[in-house]
Scaffold this active site. Structure first.
Site, PDB file in Angstrom:
ATOM      1  N   ASP A 181       2.288   2.033   3.410  1.00  0.00           N
ATOM      2  CA  ASP A 181       3.220   1.069   4.029  1.00  0.00           C
ATOM      3  C   ASP A 181       4.658   1.530   3.828  1.00  0.00           C
ATOM      4  O   ASP A 181       5.552   1.156   4.577  1.00  0.00           O
ATOM      5  CB  ASP A 181       3.161  -0.312   3.357  1.00  0.00           C
ATOM      6  CG  ASP A 181       1.784  -0.927   3.357  1.00  0.00           C
ATOM      7  OD1 ASP A 181       0.978  -0.561   4.216  1.00  0.00           O
ATOM      8  OD2 ASP A 181       1.540  -1.775   2.475  1.00  0.00           O
ATOM      9  N   HIS A 198       0.883  -1.173   0.000  1.00  0.00           N
ATOM     10  CA  HIS A 198       0.000   0.000   0.000  1.00  0.00           C
ATOM     11  C   HIS A 198       0.918   1.220   0.000  1.00  0.00           C
ATOM     12  O   HIS A 198       2.011   1.171   0.591  1.00  0.00           O
ATOM     13  CB  HIS A 198      -0.843   0.129   1.271  1.00  0.00           C
ATOM     14  CG  HIS A 198      -1.751  -1.014   1.576  1.00  0.00           C
ATOM     15  ND1 HIS A 198      -1.346  -2.137   2.243  1.00  0.00           N
ATOM     16  CD2 HIS A 198      -3.073  -1.168   1.363  1.00  0.00           C
ATOM     17  CE1 HIS A 198      -2.378  -2.942   2.406  1.00  0.00           C
ATOM     18  NE2 HIS A 198      -3.443  -2.385   1.883  1.00  0.00           N
TER      19      HIS A 198
HETATM   20  C1  XUL Z   1      -7.639  -6.609   4.571  1.00  0.00           C
HETATM   21  C2  XUL Z   1      -6.789  -7.039   3.455  1.00  0.00           C
HETATM   22  C3  XUL Z   1      -5.912  -6.007   2.859  1.00  0.00           C
HETATM   23  C4  XUL Z   1      -5.797  -6.100   1.384  1.00  0.00           C
HETATM   24  C5  XUL Z   1      -5.048  -4.960   0.733  1.00  0.00           C
HETATM   25  O1  XUL Z   1      -8.425  -7.616   5.098  1.00  0.00           O
HETATM   26  O2  XUL Z   1      -6.802  -8.192   3.079  1.00  0.00           O
HETATM   27  O3  XUL Z   1      -4.676  -6.094   3.457  1.00  0.00           O
HETATM   28  O4  XUL Z   1      -5.178  -7.293   1.001  1.00  0.00           O
HETATM   29  O5  XUL Z   1      -5.602  -3.737   1.026  1.00  0.00           O
END
Ligand code: XUL
Ligand code: CO
Length: 438
Positions: A103, A100
């Site tokens: 992150d 992300h």
């Molecule tokens: C949340 C989840 C996230 C996604 C990416 O449950 O799985 O980490 O994978 O936003």
């Protein structure tokens, strides 16, 4: 600087090995159904769990140290995470990562500053990628942590918030393209609602689709040729989430004309939260040509939330790999360990042990799934089960060569059905057991 001095390289040593830092089943060059294991299993490290999450939960603070000897919330820390992450992936032979935006760097008050930090850190990541050959699997924008998303991102009531979501998606797409990612994920954690007393569902769904269309238009414009993914999840953090499960997300994508650009990123733990098996979600995606990528983890069926455990259930990974092999693999996708160590497993060594467990569990799944396919009894049974449609009246039904009246006459002539083939479930389950443990 090395962060994980206690381990040189994690190698395959075989099932008899008692070395906690060796693979027992993941033998990356072993050929399964004509391809080496590592080509079947494009494993990815999730930046957020592995390099950021340190054990904080609703009831207590961090138990693990993810500072990597730098001051948290600084760019020095962001760079230390890159160093630690690449050392970690190299030592495990992990070839991909997922991220992300937030992150990677500490989020600043001003979005200009955040973007500047993102440019700087991705220059550094790119250099590391070139040095190591490690690649980006997919990127995403975190549209759920910042308080501005309290009423959703694409589904927000506030047009300003919608624009901030757009700005983050634009930047995350820029970074994904810069890093050569083959996927871009939308996980709609806040795209949902608590009560219909304050929610216009139609408006919200249309606006989520608008944001996705804008993302596709922009992504294609800047040369993103990979797949967009929706990652379905039924609940948590919201009570009702619009991307409930694979079938719901596929319906949404088709309804809004997004199905040519999107596939699904199926997460094992999200499947079970939706009341489905992991295999069901994979099959529903696959039969709709929507199986894109996998978030490889495991939930706890006794708990009602997303525990994101490293997978250890070999039966589940066997059925997962059976679906993946049958679907012809994951073109632009991979197996992203969206998984975290349990809170008391708080050492650097545990980080390695989590991945070793997960990679070995998927390797076993791959080996077993190939055996099930090569054995052929399951596939033969399924083909046999529908054999009444291979000829006679059954074939005419499939050929579209009949009317309802004709079928009715056929049934009336026949008067009664003598016998229907058994579903054979217990025998098939026993076959799977003998393939797995025989
Ligand atoms: C949340 C989840 C996230 C996604 C990416 O449950 O799985 O980490 O994978 O936003
Ligand atoms: Co996930």
């Amino acid at each position: 600087m090395a962060y994980f001095d206690f381990i040189d390289q994690v190698n395959y040593e075989g099932a008899q090995s008692t070395n906690p830092f060796a693979f027992k089943f993941y033998d990356k060059d072993r050929v399964i159904l004509g391809k080496p294991m590592h080509e079947h299993l494009h494993f990815a490290m999730a930046w957020w769990h592995n390099l950021c999450a340190a054990g904080t939960d609703m009831f207590g603070r961090d138990t693990a140290d993810k500072s990597f000897q730098a001051m948290p919330s600084t760019m020095e820390h962001a760079r230390a995470k890159v160093d630690a992450g690449f050392e970690f992936m190299q030592k495990l032979g992990i070839e991909y990562f997922c991220f992300h935006d937030v992150d990677l760097v500490p989020e600043a008050e001003d979005i200009h500053e955040t973007n500047k930090r993102l440019d700087e850190i991705t220059d550094y990541i790119l250099k590391k990628m070139q040095e190591t050959g490690i690649q980006c699997l997919w990127g995403t924008a975190n549209l759920f942590s910042n308080p501005r998303y309290m009423n959703g991102a694409g589904s927000t009531n506030d047009a300003n918030v919608f624009c901030f979501a757009a700005a983050q998606v634009k930047k995350a797409l820029d970074l994904t393209v810069k890093l050569g990612g083959t996927g871009y994920v939308f996980w709609g954690g806040r795209e949902g609602y608590e009560t219909l007393l304050n929610t216009d569902v139609k408006f919200e769904q249309e606006n989520i689709a608008r944001l996705m269309h804008l993302a596709v238009d922009y992504g294609r414009k800047i040369g993103f040729t990979g797949d967009f993914f929706i990652e379905p999840k039924p609940k948590e953090p919201m009570k009702h989430q619009y991307d409930f499960d694979a079938a719901t997300a596929i319906g949404f994508l088709r309804q809004y004309g997004l199905d040519r650009d999107f596939k699904l990123n199926i997460e094992a733990n999200h499947a079970t939260l939706a009341g489905h098996t992991f295999q069901h979600e994979l099959r529903i995606s696959a039969v709709n040509n929507m199986l894109g990528s996998i978030d490889a983890n495991q939930g706890d069926l006794l708990l009602g939330w997303d525990t994101d455990e490293f997978p250890y259930d070999v039966y589940e990974t066997t059925m997962c790999m059976y679906e993946v092999l049958k679907a012809g693999g994951l073109a632009n996708g991979g197996f992203n360990f969206d998984a975290k160590n349990r809170r008391p497993s708080n050492t650097y060594a545990d980080m390695f042990k989590g991945f070793i467990l997960g990679m070995d569990t998927f390797a076993l799944g791959l080996i077993n799934a190939a055996k099930i396919i090569e054995d052929g009894r399951i596939d033969n049974f399924i083909s046999e089960k529908y054999s009444s449609f291979h000829s006679g009246i059954g074939k005419r039904i499939l050929d579209g060569d009949v009317t309802l009246e004709e079928l009715s006459e056929y049934a009336l002539d026949k008067k009664k059905i003598d016998c229907i083939m058994s579903g054979n479930q217990e025998a098939l389950q026993s076959i799977v057991n003998s393939i797995l443990f025989g």
